[in-house]
Every structure is written in structure tokens, then in C-alpha cells.
Design a protein around this motif. Sequence first.
Motif, PDB file in Angstrom:
ATOM      1  N   ILE A   1     -87.822 -43.313   9.492  1.00 40.83           N
ATOM      2  CA  ILE A   1     -88.506 -43.154  10.785  1.00 40.83           C
ATOM      3  C   ILE A   1     -87.496 -43.226  11.922  1.00 40.83           C
ATOM      4  CG2 ILE A   1     -89.017 -45.646  10.992  1.00 40.83           C
ATOM      5  CD1 ILE A   1     -91.829 -44.724  12.074  1.00 40.83           C
ATOM      6  N   GLY A   2     -87.759 -42.488  12.994  1.00 41.50           N
ATOM      7  CA  GLY A   2     -86.854 -42.516  14.135  1.00 41.50           C
ATOM      8  C   GLY A   2     -86.899 -43.865  14.833  1.00 41.50           C
ATOM      9  N   LYS A   3     -88.121 -44.282  15.162  1.00 42.48           N
ATOM     10  CA  LYS A   3     -88.292 -45.542  15.876  1.00 42.48           C
ATOM     11  C   LYS A   3     -89.498 -46.252  15.297  1.00 42.48           C
ATOM     12  CE  LYS A   3     -87.296 -47.877  19.911  1.00 42.48           C
ATOM     13  NZ  LYS A   3     -86.788 -48.880  18.945  1.00 42.48           N
ATOM     14  N   LEU A   4     -89.259 -47.419  14.730  1.00 44.00           N
ATOM     15  CA  LEU A   4     -90.341 -48.184  14.130  1.00 44.00           C
ATOM     16  C   LEU A   4     -91.363 -48.530  15.200  1.00 44.00           C
ATOM     17  CD1 LEU A   4     -90.871 -49.279  11.302  1.00 44.00           C
ATOM     18  CD2 LEU A   4     -89.957 -51.457  12.068  1.00 44.00           C
ATOM     19  N   ARG A   5     -92.644 -48.345  14.887  1.00 43.55           N
ATOM     20  CA  ARG A   5     -93.630 -48.689  15.889  1.00 43.55           C
ATOM     21  C   ARG A   5     -94.916 -49.184  15.242  1.00 43.55           C
ATOM     22  NH1 ARG A   5     -92.609 -43.187  15.512  1.00 43.55           N
ATOM     23  NH2 ARG A   5     -94.362 -41.760  15.545  1.00 43.55           N
TER      24      ARG A   5
ATOM     25  N   MET B   1     -82.279 -39.074  14.065  1.00 41.63           N
ATOM     26  CA  MET B   1     -82.505 -38.266  12.863  1.00 41.63           C
ATOM     27  C   MET B   1     -83.942 -37.783  12.817  1.00 41.63           C
ATOM     28  SD  MET B   1     -80.948 -38.444   9.324  1.00 41.63           S
ATOM     29  CE  MET B   1     -81.594 -37.810   7.792  1.00 41.63           C
ATOM     30  N   TYR B   2     -84.886 -38.695  12.974  1.00 45.12           N
ATOM     31  CA  TYR B   2     -86.283 -38.323  12.829  1.00 45.12           C
ATOM     32  C   TYR B   2     -86.987 -38.064  14.155  1.00 45.12           C
ATOM     33  CZ  TYR B   2     -86.582 -39.211   7.828  1.00 45.12           C
ATOM     34  OH  TYR B   2     -86.439 -39.145   6.469  1.00 45.12           O
ATOM     35  N   GLY B   3     -86.363 -38.448  15.280  1.00 41.25           N
ATOM     36  CA  GLY B   3     -87.058 -38.287  16.547  1.00 41.25           C
ATOM     37  C   GLY B   3     -88.371 -39.032  16.502  1.00 41.25           C
ATOM     38  N   ASN B   4     -89.462 -38.350  16.829  1.00 37.55           N
ATOM     39  CA  ASN B   4     -90.785 -38.970  16.816  1.00 37.55           C
ATOM     40  C   ASN B   4     -91.438 -38.891  15.437  1.00 37.55           C
ATOM     41  OD1 ASN B   4     -92.851 -40.295  18.332  1.00 37.55           O
ATOM     42  ND2 ASN B   4     -94.069 -38.415  18.194  1.00 37.55           N
ATOM     43  N   ASP B   5     -90.791 -38.216  14.516  1.00 42.34           N
ATOM     44  CA  ASP B   5     -91.383 -37.998  13.201  1.00 42.34           C
ATOM     45  C   ASP B   5     -90.994 -39.112  12.231  1.00 42.34           C
ATOM     46  OD1 ASP B   5     -92.351 -35.669  14.248  1.00 42.34           O
ATOM     47  OD2 ASP B   5     -90.745 -34.423  13.406  1.00 42.34           O
ATOM     48  N   PHE B   6     -91.541 -39.029  11.032  1.00 44.07           N
ATOM     49  CA  PHE B   6     -91.112 -39.929   9.973  1.00 44.07           C
ATOM     50  C   PHE B   6     -91.375 -39.262   8.641  1.00 44.07           C
ATOM     51  CE2 PHE B   6     -95.102 -41.875   8.250  1.00 44.07           C
ATOM     52  CZ  PHE B   6     -96.013 -41.305   9.122  1.00 44.07           C
ATOM     53  N   ASP B   7     -90.752 -39.792   7.608  1.00 42.49           N
ATOM     54  CA  ASP B   7     -91.017 -39.284   6.269  1.00 42.49           C
ATOM     55  C   ASP B   7     -91.498 -40.446   5.413  1.00 42.49           C
ATOM     56  OD1 ASP B   7     -91.343 -37.494   4.246  1.00 42.49           O
ATOM     57  OD2 ASP B   7     -89.229 -37.016   3.973  1.00 42.49           O
ATOM     58  N   LEU B   8     -92.310 -40.122   4.432  1.00 44.19           N
ATOM     59  CA  LEU B   8     -92.905 -41.129   3.566  1.00 44.19           C
ATOM     60  C   LEU B   8     -92.731 -40.671   2.124  1.00 44.19           C
ATOM     61  CD1 LEU B   8     -94.587 -43.677   3.101  1.00 44.19           C
ATOM     62  CD2 LEU B   8     -96.643 -42.330   3.555  1.00 44.19           C
ATOM     63  N   VAL B   9     -92.025 -41.487   1.352  1.00 40.73           N
ATOM     64  CA  VAL B   9     -91.675 -41.136  -0.024  1.00 40.73           C
ATOM     65  C   VAL B   9     -92.179 -42.243  -0.946  1.00 40.73           C
ATOM     66  CG1 VAL B   9     -89.744 -40.621  -1.590  1.00 40.73           C
ATOM     67  CG2 VAL B   9     -89.620 -39.946   0.812  1.00 40.73           C
ATOM     68  N   GLY B  10     -92.619 -41.861  -2.111  1.00 36.78           N
ATOM     69  CA  GLY B  10     -93.082 -42.847  -3.074  1.00 36.78           C
ATOM     70  C   GLY B  10     -92.442 -42.641  -4.423  1.00 36.78           C
ATOM     71  N   SER B  11     -92.265 -43.732  -5.130  1.00 36.78           N
ATOM     72  CA  SER B  11     -91.688 -43.677  -6.460  1.00 36.78           C
ATOM     73  C   SER B  11     -92.538 -44.552  -7.370  1.00 36.78           C
ATOM     74  CB  SER B  11     -90.254 -44.210  -6.391  1.00 36.78           C
ATOM     75  OG  SER B  11     -89.790 -44.524  -7.668  1.00 36.78           O
TER      76      SER B  11
ATOM     77  N   MET C   1     -89.764 -30.361  10.614  1.00 32.97           N
ATOM     78  CA  MET C   1     -89.718 -31.825  10.523  1.00 32.97           C
ATOM     79  C   MET C   1     -88.275 -32.299  10.598  1.00 32.97           C
ATOM     80  SD  MET C   1     -91.953 -34.347   8.663  1.00 32.97           S
ATOM     81  CE  MET C   1     -91.580 -36.021   8.189  1.00 32.97           C
ATOM     82  N   TYR C   2     -87.411 -31.731   9.777  1.00 36.09           N
ATOM     83  CA  TYR C   2     -86.034 -32.212   9.708  1.00 36.09           C
ATOM     84  C   TYR C   2     -85.052 -31.386  10.534  1.00 36.09           C
ATOM     85  CZ  TYR C   2     -86.866 -35.663   6.057  1.00 36.09           C
ATOM     86  OH  TYR C   2     -87.284 -36.747   5.342  1.00 36.09           O
TER      87      TYR C   2
END
Lengths: 345, 345
Positions: free
Chosen positions: A110-114, A147-157, B147-148
Motif C-alpha cells: 500500500i502507498g499509505k496505510l490508512r 510505488m502504490y500512490g492511492n492504490d494497494f495490492d492484496l495477495v494471499g497464500s 494500477m502499477y
Amino acid sequence: MENSNSYKAAGVDIDLAQNLLGKMKKKIADAKRPEMLSPIGGFGGLFQLDLSKYKHPVMVASVDGVGTKLLIAIMMNNFKTVGFDIVNHCINDIAVQGAEPLYFLDYIGIGKLRSPLYEDVLSGIADACKSAGCALLGGETAEMPGMYGNDFDLVGSITGIVEKNKIITGENIKPGTVAIAMSSNGLHTNGYSLARHILLEKCRYNVNTELKELNGTIGEALLKPHTCYWPAVKQALDSNEVNILGIAHITGGGLYDNVPRILPNNVNVIFDSKSMPIPPIFTLICEEGNIPKKEAYRAFNMGFGMVWFVDESESEQALTICRENGFTANICGKVTEGAKKVIVE
Amino acid sequence: MENSNSYKAAGVDIDLAQNLLGKMKKKIADAKRPEMLSPIGGFGGLFQLDLSKYKHPVMVASVDGVGTKLLIAIMMNNFKTVGFDIVNHCINDIAVQGAEPLYFLDYIGIGKLRSPLYEDVLSGIADACKSAGCALLGGETAEMPGMYGNDFDLVGSITGIVEKNKIITGENIKPGTVAIAMSSNGLHTNGYSLARHILLEKCRYNVNTELKELNGTIGEALLKPHTCYWPAVKQALDSNEVNILGIAHITGGGLYDNVPRILPNNVNVIFDSKSMPIPPIFTLICEEGNIPKKEAYRAFNMGFGMVWFVDESESEQALTICRENGFTANICGKVTEGAKKVIVE
């Protein structure tokens, strides 16, 4: 805790991350299993295998992301469901081989945790894990300004387990085998780049556009959470009435790309596109985008969330299990002699 | 393969992804273990546990990202090392509990898939896995236009195994226990936001700036790959000469945040900052950024890549093992009575 003023100046707030994670500890603890040996916070999560149920245990592992469905969540400022998306997607991906989900780990870039984004995402993850009996064993949140600006990515394993001779492989699918489908509620987590291109760019709708055929807004239809099919798979595995010969989770690539992954070389599958209800969001996208049918069934699940292959004699029992778990389920296709091809009629 | 023209118009090239993955299959296959049951390409990767070595096997799992080190790789257009970063980071994170790495899965989130970035990243991952004896069991590459942008994220997930009574916990660390450190070669994968802020924004250097004290460019110093400490840990575990009481992998948060994670409540550790060589990139950042010492040791590893705690009587043998594996290794601190605090002198 040390001060971290230099780090804050660089855009990273370590204290906020610690504080938010602290707030979520109880929620995360709800998504536990007795095999877990350590709380979240160590370097790695510890999970002791219960081997009483397994002679030749095979671990089944998968990793995936939510994709650009996240951009819809950002547009709607609603992050309560994306946790379900990533967990359920991962669970389905190992359920196809008959694996019981054991533990899940999440990654948020995430760009900025919120707040409340962080709590909403983690709550969804924890609830989805708990609901499927899967442990939330660990995770990482990486704050990356620039890197992410206002966006974020979510990954799962995810890691699951299955007894070796009970792995569902598809190898016994043969001409005459019946395909049954469980309904999807929408795009799940695939096809969002195309959907956004058509609906938001070409048609210039926005997520708040209300359409009668959707019975709500475009954003609501696009954000419906990925369905978890594990309870139905588990019920079939636990019953002695149904022997599932093969399972395909219909993700990116649709019926065309996902079903051949489990087919023997000498069979085709002919699907009846009219056998399952098509969620109205697909009809809208395909009409507005003038998408040929063949391409639609490659880009989207088109209402086919998960496909099981069973012997014809067991199809009614299989359908009953699917329906008892809340899904619309129908016989959706038949297996013929062929060369590992999927035909959608 | 179906045409995917609509999808291409939306910025996603499914065919390119398949083609590039096909090119990499041999490389990926090199990073296998005999326990793997299926090639990459199924829904989930299959890994049969070899239980002959374990009575009470405990799985140890972790997930992590490379962070904004990726932005340095992008600036330098050099993607050959980031695969080593993510694999080695993950391996170290479970090695601290004594776990042997079993399988790794990668996730690449990217705006636009491109060559040779994709092959370089995957090659590094495969080589790092192979070198550590870890299986590359699966992965996901998600192309996310919008996004990226020109950036990408790289996430890794690892599962290892350890016999329950051999888990390294830190609980037997006591006053008198000795801390030894193995050298790092630079930032590894932490502190890049701060480093970029100081070097690239405040000082207006760029990655190609050559500095005598770095013996090369800033970019080269920042891109040095994360060190893998597993071979040294494994040698110690296999030997009967050293009983490691605790291990801390020094990542984000430095000595201050990482060491207390394994300390009993009744001890402190006093580190001697002069015990280990400080890689010159840290000296540069701290001088240019005017960073107080305490903050530097919270933001960076400052040359302490991994810290072991051993009984004083075994410290020479432990140091020998570390050095045989190519590391500068020294006694770096001592354990005293206290309250789980880290002091850096």
C-alpha cells in the motif's frame, strides 16, 4: 517503541502500522486453529500438522491476488469485501484438488496505510478464514510511498492438505462423465480490466450508476465477493455418495482455459451456456462491449463458478449437495471423446 | 489458444504471459524437490511430505515483499537480483525458527508484463530456490494496467518444516549468553524509502552516481541482493557442536525491533556497534541524512544481517561455521539481566 521521525519524513509510519495491527489482534485470533503454535508476530507462523488423519499427507499450496477488482473497491471506498475475495479465491484453488485449507497468509502492499481500510481488509480476511475453518497464520503489510500512490495490492497464500490417494486429479474423467456447475455471483476476481475498460471508459458509467437490470449500482455488482465453494466440496468428500472425478475453479481464462487443466488428453467437454443463469453484469458488459460469445467465456466465468465432473449415476446426489450449500447448481455439460478441448454451445 | 483481442484492448496480454511462462519452464523445473508431485500449471502445487525425518512436524510459514528496493531495480533497469532478494528474505525468516525451507511461491503484480524483466525476475527466484534446496512450487503473475503503471511488486510465500522439539524459540537465552552476528552486504530489503528520500531526493544523487567510498555507484550498492543465511544455520543444526538458543533476522526495525521478538522477558541485550563492519552505504546515508545512531539502528541492519545467541562455550564453533559459509562473523553482544530491551553501544 523508538521514535521514527526520519522514517515518517520519508512517508512510512511504523507506529501507525503497529497500532492498527494491535487493534486487530483479537479479530485475527478468531481465525485460528488448534494446530497453531504461535501468535502472529514471530518471524514465521507455526502450524503443527495433525497427522492422525493422514498416512501420506500432501501439501497443496497456491498464491493469488485480487487483481484490479481493488480499483473498484477504491472507487467505492468500500474495503469490507476484498478480504473475502482473496481468501475464497485461494481456498477454491486448492479445493479443486480435494485439499482441506490449513493456513492462509496475507500480503498488503500500500502507498499509505490508512484507517479504516486496513481494519476492513483484515476483518474480511479473518472472517473468511474463520468461516472456512482455515487459520490466519501470518501476514505482511508493506507501506511503499512512491510505488502504490492511492492504490494497494492484496495477495494471499494458502496451504492445504490432502491424503495422497484422495487427490482429485481429473484423470478418470471419461466420455459419458457429467459436468455440473455451481453458480457464481459475478466476476469473482477475474476480468476486471476488461470490465472497467468497457463500463467505465467506453460507456462512461461510474460505479454509482444505477441500472435497473443490475438491481443496484455498477459498483455493487462488480464488488460482490468471490464465492467460497469449499463447504460443498467438503460435504461431497465427507459423504460416501459422491465421488468427484475432477474440479475446475473458473477463474481468469474462463471455461476455455480452466477446464482443460484437469482433462485427460482423450476427451472434450461440451458446455451448454444456457444451463446456468448468467449474472446480469456479464450480459451488460458483453452487450456494451460487443464481445463475441467465445471471448466472453474466455474472459469471464459467465455464471459458472466451479465445475465438478461426476459419474452420471451420482449427478443428482452431487447437485443436492451443491444446492444444500446455497448454490444454484445444474448439469451443465457432457464429456465426449476428443482432444482436451472445451466447446461452449 | 483463443484470441484475446478485447482483453488486449484493455491492456492485458494473456498470450504474452503464457509464452513467457513457457520459456521459463525449464528454469523453473530446475528448482524442484523430489517431494513435488505436479508440475507448475495446476491450480495448486502439490508437495508430499517426507515424514521419515519427523515425528511431530511443524510447518513454518511466512510471506513478505521486496519493498521499494524494486524502485531501485526499475531505475537501473536491472531485474536479475530481486528474485534472490525475495527468496532469501523468506528463507531467513523461517530459518530463525530452525525450519528447513520446503517450498516457495511467488507473486508478481505488474502494470504491463515485459521481457526480459519477467524472465530475469523468475530466473533469480528459481536460482535462489535451487541454491537453498527449496522447491519453487507455484506462482502468480497478475497484469494490472492502471494500477502499477511502470512499476511492479514482488511477493514471496514460503513454507518450511521443523521437528517440534527442535524449534528455535529464544526461551533459553539467559544472562551470559553470547550474541554473534553474520555480516550483511547492505540494506537487504529494508529501509529503502528512507534511503531513497535521503540519497535521491535530499542529496539529489541518482543511481548512476559513482562514489569512491562505495567503490561503485549508488545503485549498485543499493541493489546488492539479500543474503541467504540458511546454509550456515543448517550446518549448525546438523552439527552436534553448536546449540543455537535463538536467532533474529535483522529486517525492518533493525536490531531494536527484531531482537526483542525472541527474547525472554527477563533479559536485555547490549550490542557493540563496533563489532561488525558497517557497509559504506549505511555510513553515507546516515551522514547525508544526519540520522541519529539510535534511529539508524532501527531503520537499517547496519551490517548485522543475522544474530545468533549461543552459550559462551560454543561461540568459537559457531563463529567457525558462520565463517566457513563465507560470512564475516563476530561476537557482537552480550545478554544481561533486564526487561527485553536492546541497547546498542
